[in-house]
Design a protein around this motif. Structure first.
Motif: not given
Length: 269
Positions: A3-10
């Motif tokens: 989830t953190v990775g998705h947030a950073v990417r987005d």
């Protein structure tokens, strides 16, 4: 991906989107940087000799009281504060544009982190503010800004500017979300540009009438500008710095919580 990775990417994707807007439409950036520069030149070259007489704030040099260099040194903290506030106006307008032109509805259909849209705006505004501050400081130094700040005090000044920028950006994001249209959004943050005038930005608060002096002493920007002034002079006041941290935390915290609430409610319509 977590989830953190998705947030950073987005968030990185939304940051790139905002940076491209700045590159494609540079006129707003030029206007937002030009306003504090105009005030800097106006006050130094038109009012500097007269208003510099008797003002504190020249940390170095043997120039006589009343020269433009003394006044330039005194007002630079106010101009820096005004620069941060000026760029935040553009942030409010961009956020209001997003909320009124239908792009948020398209984002809602995509698999992206909800908060990444606001994070992209904030990060983009921080980068834009850094560029604006670099230009203003460069111009002030070229005009003869005198400073006795050490390397550590310059780092402290930069850190405090970053914190102020973050606080005002989140608050103006909330104002952009609350505004019904971009035109209104461009007017709501103007109070932040005007507050340095009703504080210690251009004249000492001791020179103001009693009622106005009380307001100037207790409004948020006065300790911030005094902290900037102390850091540039090489003699920072711990009380001013603590008050600056307090006000930036309050403004930023309110702006963050308010913007998240507004975004959830408006985006859900």
């Amino acid at each position: 991906m977590s989830t953190v990775g998705h947030a950073v990417r987005d968030s990185a994707t939304m940051l790139r989107r905002n940076l491209r807007h700045m590159v494609r439409y540079p006129s707003m950036t030029v206007m937002l940087i030009g306003q504090p520069l105009l005030f800097l030149l106006l006050f130094v070259y038109v009012f500097g000799t007269t208003m510099g007489a008797g003002l504190p704030g020249a940390p170095a040099g043997d120039a006589p009281a009343g020269d433009r260099g003394d006044y330039l040194t005194y007002i630079t903290p106010g101009i820096l504060t005004m620069t941060v506030a000026s760029v935040s106006i553009g942030t409010a307008v961009l956020v209001a544009n997003d909320m009124t032109d239908g792009i948020i509805d398209r984002f809602r259909t995509m698999d992206i982190t909800r908060g990444s849209v606001l994070t992209g705006h904030v990060l983009g505004a921080m980068i834009q503010t850094a560029h604006a501050l670099a230009v203003v400081v460069g111009v002030a130094l070229s005009l003869g800004l005198r400073t006795a700040a050490t390397a550590a005090q310059w780092i402290g000044l930069v850190a405090l500017l970053v914190l102020l920028s973050l606080a005002l950006t989140w608050f103006t994001v909330a104002l952009g979300l609350a505004a019904p249209d971009p035109e209104t959004a461009s007017n709501l943050p103007m109070v932040f540009v005007l507050l340095p005038f009703v504080g210690s930005g251009f004249v000492p608060v001791d020179s103001m009438p009693a009622g106005l002096r009380t307001f100037a002493e207790h409004q948020p920007f006065t300790p911030v500008m005094d902290a900037f002034r102390g850091l540039l002079a090489g003699s920072p006041d711990g009380r001013d710095i603590l008050l600056s941290l307090f006000w930036c935390s309050v403004i930023g915290g309110i702006g963050y919580l308010w913007s998240r609430r507004l975004y959830r409610t408006r985006a859900a319509r």
